[in-house]
Design a protein around this motif. Structure first.
Motif, PDB file in Angstrom:
ATOM      1  N   GLU A  61      34.117  48.228  15.385  1.00  0.00           N
ATOM      2  CA  GLU A  61      32.635  48.546  15.579  1.00  0.00           C
ATOM      3  C   GLU A  61      32.625  49.181  16.789  1.00  0.00           C
ATOM      4  O   GLU A  61      33.002  48.976  17.800  1.00  0.00           O
ATOM      5  CB  GLU A  61      31.997  47.282  15.527  1.00  0.00           C
ATOM      6  N   GLY A  62      31.665  50.085  16.937  1.00  0.00           N
ATOM      7  CA  GLY A  62      31.042  51.089  18.016  1.00  0.00           C
ATOM      8  C   GLY A  62      32.106  52.197  18.543  1.00  0.00           C
ATOM      9  O   GLY A  62      31.347  52.907  19.312  1.00  0.00           O
ATOM     10  N   TRP A  63      33.155  52.367  17.863  1.00  0.00           N
ATOM     11  CA  TRP A  63      34.038  53.451  18.119  1.00  0.00           C
ATOM     12  C   TRP A  63      33.534  54.792  17.300  1.00  0.00           C
ATOM     13  O   TRP A  63      33.208  54.703  16.156  1.00  0.00           O
ATOM     14  CB  TRP A  63      35.429  53.308  17.512  1.00  0.00           C
ATOM     15  N   TYR A  64      33.486  55.900  17.820  1.00  0.00           N
ATOM     16  CA  TYR A  64      32.922  56.965  17.330  1.00  0.00           C
ATOM     17  C   TYR A  64      33.649  58.368  17.908  1.00  0.00           C
ATOM     18  O   TYR A  64      34.346  58.436  18.642  1.00  0.00           O
ATOM     19  CB  TYR A  64      31.618  57.324  17.679  1.00  0.00           C
ATOM     20  N   LEU A  65      33.683  59.447  17.003  1.00  0.00           N
ATOM     21  CA  LEU A  65      33.833  60.745  17.233  1.00  0.00           C
ATOM     22  C   LEU A  65      33.143  61.255  18.260  1.00  0.00           C
ATOM     23  O   LEU A  65      31.813  61.612  17.989  1.00  0.00           O
ATOM     24  CB  LEU A  65      33.936  61.621  15.987  1.00  0.00           C
ATOM     25  N   PRO A  66      33.466  61.721  19.608  1.00  0.00           N
ATOM     26  CA  PRO A  66      32.662  62.157  20.565  1.00  0.00           C
ATOM     27  C   PRO A  66      31.745  63.470  20.312  1.00  0.00           C
ATOM     28  O   PRO A  66      32.480  64.346  19.606  1.00  0.00           O
ATOM     29  CB  PRO A  66      33.540  62.341  21.715  1.00  0.00           C
ATOM     30  N   SER A  67      30.686  63.778  20.856  1.00  0.00           N
ATOM     31  CA  SER A  67      30.305  65.264  20.742  1.00  0.00           C
ATOM     32  C   SER A  67      31.120  66.058  21.409  1.00  0.00           C
ATOM     33  O   SER A  67      31.687  65.864  22.535  1.00  0.00           O
ATOM     34  CB  SER A  67      28.735  65.045  21.178  1.00  0.00           C
ATOM     35  N   ALA A  68      30.717  67.553  21.010  1.00  0.00           N
ATOM     36  CA  ALA A  68      31.434  68.628  22.041  1.00  0.00           C
ATOM     37  C   ALA A  68      30.862  68.563  23.422  1.00  0.00           C
ATOM     38  O   ALA A  68      31.720  68.543  24.395  1.00  0.00           O
ATOM     39  CB  ALA A  68      30.835  69.968  21.397  1.00  0.00           C
ATOM     40  N   GLU A  69      29.626  67.998  23.579  1.00  0.00           N
ATOM     41  CA  GLU A  69      29.059  68.148  25.199  1.00  0.00           C
ATOM     42  C   GLU A  69      29.951  66.956  25.710  1.00  0.00           C
ATOM     43  O   GLU A  69      30.282  66.972  27.031  1.00  0.00           O
ATOM     44  CB  GLU A  69      27.555  67.713  25.179  1.00  0.00           C
ATOM     45  N   GLU A  70      30.116  65.654  25.101  1.00  0.00           N
ATOM     46  CA  GLU A  70      30.886  64.476  25.980  1.00  0.00           C
ATOM     47  C   GLU A  70      32.402  64.964  26.248  1.00  0.00           C
ATOM     48  O   GLU A  70      32.800  64.722  27.307  1.00  0.00           O
ATOM     49  CB  GLU A  70      30.983  63.598  24.660  1.00  0.00           C
ATOM     50  N   LEU A  71      32.956  65.755  25.190  1.00  0.00           N
ATOM     51  CA  LEU A  71      34.283  66.172  25.782  1.00  0.00           C
ATOM     52  C   LEU A  71      34.243  67.229  26.880  1.00  0.00           C
ATOM     53  O   LEU A  71      35.119  67.385  27.662  1.00  0.00           O
ATOM     54  CB  LEU A  71      34.927  66.723  24.397  1.00  0.00           C
ATOM     55  N   LEU A  98      31.815  67.538  29.083  1.00  0.00           N
ATOM     56  CA  LEU A  98      31.712  67.178  30.337  1.00  0.00           C
ATOM     57  C   LEU A  98      32.847  66.599  30.939  1.00  0.00           C
ATOM     58  O   LEU A  98      32.963  66.647  32.139  1.00  0.00           O
ATOM     59  CB  LEU A  98      30.546  66.253  30.230  1.00  0.00           C
ATOM     60  N   LEU A  99      33.619  65.713  30.139  1.00  0.00           N
ATOM     61  CA  LEU A  99      34.890  65.162  30.585  1.00  0.00           C
ATOM     62  C   LEU A  99      35.745  66.438  31.161  1.00  0.00           C
ATOM     63  O   LEU A  99      36.407  66.406  32.344  1.00  0.00           O
ATOM     64  CB  LEU A  99      35.742  64.454  29.539  1.00  0.00           C
ATOM     65  N   SER A 100      35.979  67.570  30.574  1.00  0.00           N
ATOM     66  CA  SER A 100      36.862  68.408  31.090  1.00  0.00           C
ATOM     67  C   SER A 100      36.389  69.243  32.101  1.00  0.00           C
ATOM     68  O   SER A 100      37.270  69.707  33.108  1.00  0.00           O
ATOM     69  CB  SER A 100      37.159  69.521  29.787  1.00  0.00           C
ATOM     70  N   TYR A 101      35.089  69.231  32.303  1.00  0.00           N
ATOM     71  CA  TYR A 101      34.551  70.077  33.386  1.00  0.00           C
ATOM     72  C   TYR A 101      34.632  69.336  34.951  1.00  0.00           C
ATOM     73  O   TYR A 101      34.663  70.018  36.112  1.00  0.00           O
ATOM     74  CB  TYR A 101      33.071  70.313  33.249  1.00  0.00           C
ATOM     75  N   ASN A 102      34.594  67.912  34.830  1.00  0.00           N
ATOM     76  CA  ASN A 102      34.670  66.984  36.095  1.00  0.00           C
ATOM     77  C   ASN A 102      36.167  66.990  36.320  1.00  0.00           C
ATOM     78  O   ASN A 102      36.591  66.050  36.009  1.00  0.00           O
ATOM     79  CB  ASN A 102      33.795  65.959  36.142  1.00  0.00           C
ATOM     80  N   LYS A 103      36.936  67.744  37.114  1.00  0.00           N
ATOM     81  CA  LYS A 103      38.355  67.671  37.003  1.00  0.00           C
ATOM     82  C   LYS A 103      38.721  66.244  37.874  1.00  0.00           C
ATOM     83  O   LYS A 103      39.858  65.714  37.552  1.00  0.00           O
ATOM     84  CB  LYS A 103      38.875  68.844  38.167  1.00  0.00           C
ATOM     85  N   ALA A 104      37.943  66.068  38.892  1.00  0.00           N
ATOM     86  CA  ALA A 104      38.618  64.707  39.417  1.00  0.00           C
ATOM     87  C   ALA A 104      38.223  63.535  38.516  1.00  0.00           C
ATOM     88  O   ALA A 104      39.425  62.707  38.526  1.00  0.00           O
ATOM     89  CB  ALA A 104      37.487  64.390  40.547  1.00  0.00           C
TER      90      ALA A 104
END
Length: 177
Positions: A54-64, A66-72
């Protein structure tokens, strides 16, 4: 594990376990990414996320993105994932749940995939790409205010992340210039 959490912390409440990718409510709530990844077509990817519980989902393109853009933050998350033997692969494509609205083959619509170096592309759902499930944790609802995101600048192309400090999102159409 217990709060307050920060990006890169490992979250484990006995039901969900993952690496923290986003926090709010002073580190008591947020979003986690799964410790495992698989390589499969999109339909299997959705089933894999659902099978995690319960609660696990395939992320949106935006979520992925955002993770890739904030390098730290990306490096903190990847360091923790590496400790579990499944780091994010910078140039590998990860499935998102964001449909493009286009069809390459009659029976295969396209979905955006995102690489951790920030690239976004349209892929038919029959292709095999990596899957990383996301889940929310904690008891607090996600804040409705816009989270701090890096500002971007032109020139843009379809699939780029756009943020002018007021509006942000994924570019889906561009005109001259």
């Amino acid at each position: 594990t217990s709060a307050p959490y920060k990006v890169g912390s490992v979250y484990n409440d006995g039901a969900k376990c993952g690496v923290v990718v986003e926090v709010w409510d002073e580190g008591k709530s947020g979003k986690i990414i799964s410790l495992t990844q698989t390589l499969e077509p999109l339909q299997s990817a959705k089933a894999t996320c659902k099978a995690m519980g319960e609660g696990w989902y395939l992320p949106s393109a935006e979520e992925l993105r955002l993770l890739s853009y904030n390098k730290a933050e990306y490096e903190a998350v990847n360091k923790a994932l590496t400790a579990y033997g499944a780091p994010l692969k910078p140039d590998a494509h990860y499935w998102s749940n964001t449909e493009t609205g286009e069809v390459i083959h009659k029976q295969y619509p396209t979905v955006y995939t995102v690489t951790m170096d920030g690239n976004c592309s349209q892929e038919p759902t029959c292709n095999g790409h990596y899957v990383r499930a996301f889940a929310l944790f904690g008891t607090s609802a996600r804040p409705t205010t816009t989270l701090a995101r890096p500002k971007t600048s032109a020139p843009y192309k379809v699939g780029d992340y756009y943020n002018d400090g007021v509006k942000d999102g994924i570019v889906f159409e561009v005109s001259a210039g």
